[in-house]
Motif scaffolding. Structure first.
Motif, PDB file in Angstrom:
ATOM      1  N   GLU A   1      -0.491   7.248   2.082  1.00 59.72           N
ATOM      2  CA  GLU A   1       0.932   7.064   2.381  1.00 59.72           C
ATOM      3  C   GLU A   1       1.195   7.340   3.871  1.00 59.72           C
ATOM      4  O   GLU A   1       1.888   6.567   4.543  1.00 59.72           O
TER       5      GLU A   1
ATOM      6  N   THR B   1      -0.291   4.678   6.162  1.00 59.60           N
ATOM      7  CA  THR B   1       0.506   3.452   6.129  1.00 59.60           C
ATOM      8  C   THR B   1       1.635   3.489   7.154  1.00 59.60           C
ATOM      9  O   THR B   1       2.043   2.457   7.677  1.00 59.60           O
TER      10      THR B   1
ATOM     11  N   ILE C   1       0.846  -1.196   0.000  1.00 60.21           N
ATOM     12  CA  ILE C   1       0.000   0.000   0.000  1.00 60.21           C
ATOM     13  C   ILE C   1       0.883   1.248   0.000  1.00 60.21           C
ATOM     14  O   ILE C   1       0.614   2.224  -0.704  1.00 60.21           O
ATOM     15  N   ASP C   2       1.956   1.178   0.767  1.00 57.04           N
ATOM     16  CA  ASP C   2       2.907   2.286   0.802  1.00 57.04           C
ATOM     17  C   ASP C   2       3.477   2.533  -0.597  1.00 57.04           C
ATOM     18  O   ASP C   2       3.514   3.673  -1.078  1.00 57.04           O
TER      19      ASP C   2
ATOM     20  N   LEU D   1       2.932  22.137  -7.644  1.00 57.93           N
ATOM     21  CA  LEU D   1       1.961  21.070  -7.341  1.00 57.93           C
ATOM     22  C   LEU D   1       1.739  20.980  -5.831  1.00 57.93           C
ATOM     23  O   LEU D   1       0.598  20.919  -5.361  1.00 57.93           O
TER      24      LEU D   1
ATOM     25  N   SER E   1       0.702   3.973  -2.971  1.00 54.84           N
ATOM     26  CA  SER E   1       0.330   5.373  -2.721  1.00 54.84           C
ATOM     27  C   SER E   1       1.458   6.309  -3.149  1.00 54.84           C
ATOM     28  O   SER E   1       1.213   7.357  -3.750  1.00 54.84           O
ATOM     29  N   LYS E   2       2.686   5.900  -2.880  1.00 52.94           N
ATOM     30  CA  LYS E   2       3.835   6.712  -3.313  1.00 52.94           C
ATOM     31  C   LYS E   2       3.876   6.776  -4.847  1.00 52.94           C
ATOM     32  O   LYS E   2       4.177   7.827  -5.430  1.00 52.94           O
TER      33      LYS E   2
ATOM     34  N   LEU F   1      -5.073  17.459 -10.020  1.00 57.03           N
ATOM     35  CA  LEU F   1      -3.824  16.850  -9.557  1.00 57.03           C
ATOM     36  C   LEU F   1      -3.522  17.162  -8.097  1.00 57.03           C
ATOM     37  O   LEU F   1      -3.006  16.310  -7.374  1.00 57.03           O
TER      38      LEU F   1
ATOM     39  N   SER G   1      -3.389  10.654  -2.376  1.00 52.02           N
ATOM     40  CA  SER G   1      -2.286   9.681  -2.324  1.00 52.02           C
ATOM     41  C   SER G   1      -1.525   9.818  -1.020  1.00 52.02           C
ATOM     42  O   SER G   1      -1.185   8.836  -0.363  1.00 52.02           O
TER      43      SER G   1
ATOM     44  N   CYS H   1       1.129  11.749 -10.204  1.00 53.35           N
ATOM     45  CA  CYS H   1       0.629  13.133 -10.164  1.00 53.35           C
ATOM     46  C   CYS H   1       1.749  14.105 -10.503  1.00 53.35           C
ATOM     47  O   CYS H   1       1.563  15.052 -11.274  1.00 53.35           O
ATOM     48  N   GLU H   2       2.917  13.877  -9.914  1.00 50.28           N
ATOM     49  CA  GLU H   2       4.060  14.760 -10.181  1.00 50.28           C
ATOM     50  C   GLU H   2       4.429  14.712 -11.665  1.00 50.28           C
ATOM     51  O   GLU H   2       4.692  15.747 -12.284  1.00 50.28           O
TER      52      GLU H   2
ATOM     53  N   CYS I   1       1.314   6.587  -6.879  1.00 52.67           N
ATOM     54  CA  CYS I   1       0.251   7.483  -7.343  1.00 52.67           C
ATOM     55  C   CYS I   1       0.696   8.934  -7.229  1.00 52.67           C
ATOM     56  O   CYS I   1       0.398   9.754  -8.088  1.00 52.67           O
ATOM     57  N   ARG I   2       1.420   9.236  -6.164  1.00 54.30           N
ATOM     58  CA  ARG I   2       1.901  10.607  -5.992  1.00 54.30           C
ATOM     59  C   ARG I   2       2.939  10.930  -7.065  1.00 54.30           C
ATOM     60  O   ARG I   2       2.929  12.019  -7.648  1.00 54.30           O
TER      61      ARG I   2
END
Lengths: 321, 321
Positions: free
Chosen positions: B119, B122, A135-136, B30, A139-140, B108, B115, A146-147, A142-143
């Motif tokens: 994170e 977690t 999950i970590d 961002l 989620s990282k 975004l 996200s 986005c970046e 996904c970020r």
């Protein structure tokens, strides 16, 4: 070994998993909007990679299927939101989600896919600490995506994008999700940290190769195969690696950013890029990434799954569309 | 006990947590866009609730601070995306994120907040199984919020919205995140399943009360306190519970959905709603939800934190804005 067949063997389970884990419930239109893109297919390369990574470390499909579905939903979530931002109205040959359900509908469909991805991953079987680690990672990732998308949007209004910036952008937009697919498959499959790290790096490299090879395809694949006119990136003024290389070499591309061009003009531009070595430069770079990525798989013993993963790596730079 | 002071004691740590867990990194714009709304303040009721729930079951702020920050970021994520969908250009007295950074930027920024929330969660300290359970709750909550927002958007084009549908919508839009705040605080604080369930239900009820009481505030609070004209929901044609009750009673509201009205017309409409008992009906309903919610806290012993939680429940239906 038939690569398409091997991916298919696994993707049928992913298809079923999507139906099972993301049922169309009330409010029906929201879930129809959320399921629209996942149901429209796609190559399922990412979830297949999750499964193959697990197999390559001695585990199996059942163990990682929820994670594979989660990764595919994250991929689809980013497509839904990116299409709104990029005003891309066609996706997988169909009207984009925001065209069918409006922008508000597409934002919510994307957010729903995203939420569901984490919900599904939470229910993966196995050691809770390994699931938390996944999950970590997701989620990282996904970020990072986005970046990467932020950089991509920002690059549109800049003329001074460097090779390094471009590579960072596509690493984040594409590389990291392949990396995460490999690592998550390995972790849930019970791999050691050393193997999981090597898998992450392998996925990152072949993901980057996949994306930069897209630029090559845009230049070299005829319209009847590609489904869109050759050189469209150039006409749109996209700062692809090929364009950056050529512009740095002082090549003046008449059609760059012009929106449209005749076949003759496109042929001329492609010829200019060939002359300047820009297409070869990017093709070679993609090849070198794939070669490095494949080497990293030495960390596990030979197996059918490993052979398929190596074939996927090669596919990234041999496909014509 | 000074409720504002007690919340403040905890929210200063939340403010610091946001700075620490969501640093402004590259690409800077961002992260500035992502931090803009969390930094603009807000009441911090949800993260304070997470912390107080943990304290009420014998744990402390440090243990649940990451979870409290995660909940606050999820709340802000929903605001950023909702403002795009609802075309609300002002938030917390400032231009909305999509006004400052454009729609793509706001999509975004929201996705980044989302996200980051997972994170951060977690990395909460404690038993991995309890953390996983909290991630499960938060992801399901986010999906509920999407469903609620979808219903809200859909209701705009319908004239036959029932009381039950309205209550389901606000339960999902607002109730579940308070519910999750209570339950996550309890779980990470080490509570039994029985206590965690009761806390969830308590949060759900006071969250619903919070939202329906908003409708009352819109009718009863003078413009100089509310910061917007009284009766704006009516003029916008919003199907609030007050409007649904009145319409069901056959009350004909001249200003409903008219976009604007004179002070006299607004006063007349409010008078009509008072006569029909619609405002009292909704106020009483909010009161009954809060009473039930407070009862559920009997599941834990008296403590300072419990007293504050009870005061928050009362605040939901006594605040004037």
């Amino acid at each position: 070994m038939d690569l398409i067949e091997e991916i298919k063997k696994r993707s049928v389970h992913v298809d079923k998993g999507i139906e099972e884990y993301l049922p169309i419930d009330k409010p029906y239109e929201l879930y129809k909007a959320a399921r629209y893109l996942p149901d429209a297919g796609g190559k399922r390369l990412r979830p297949a990679t999750v499964i193959l990574a697990a197999e390559a470390v001695g585990s199996d499909l059942e163990t990682v299927l929820p994670a594979a579905v989660a990764v595919e939903l994250v991929h689809n979530f980013t497509l839904v939101h990116d299409d709104i931002m990029d005003r891309d109205d066609i996706r997988r040959g169909m009207p984009a989600v925001h065209v069918k359900w409006g922008e508000a509908g597409a934002i919510l469909a994307g957010d729903t896919l995203y939420s569901k991805a984490f919900e599904i991953l939470t229910h993966a079987s196995g050691d809770p600490e390994r699931i938390l680690k996944c999950i970590d990672i997701l989620s990282k990732t996904c970020r990072d995506i986005c970046e990467g998308q932020w950089m991509d949007v920002e690059f549109e209004s800049r003329t001074d994008v460097t090779k390094e910036e471009y590579l960072e952008m596509i690493e984040k937009k594409t590389g990291v999700l392949y990396a995460a697919s490999m690592e998550i498959g390995a972790i849930l499959g019970g791999a050691s940290e050393e193997v999981a790290d090597a898998f992450y790096e392998c996925g990152r490299l072949i993901g980057i190769a996949f994306q930069i090879y897209d630029d090559v395809i845009d230049m070299t694949t005829p319209e009847e195969v590609l489904g869109k006119v050759r050189g469209s990136d150039l006409m749109e003024g996209k700062k692809t690696l090929i364009a950056i290389h050529a512009l740095n070499k002082g090549v003046e591309l008449k059609i760059f950013g012009k929106g449209e061009a005749t076949t003759e003009e496109i042929n001329e531009a492609v010829h200019q890029l060939e002359e300047a070595g820009s297409i070869d430069y990017v093709r070679d770079l993609a090849l070198s990434y794939v070669a490095k990525g494949k080497e990293l798989l030495d960390v596990v013993e030979e197996s059918e799954a490993k052979t398929i993963l190596l074939a996927i790596a090669d596919y990234m730079i041999t496909r014509s569309y």
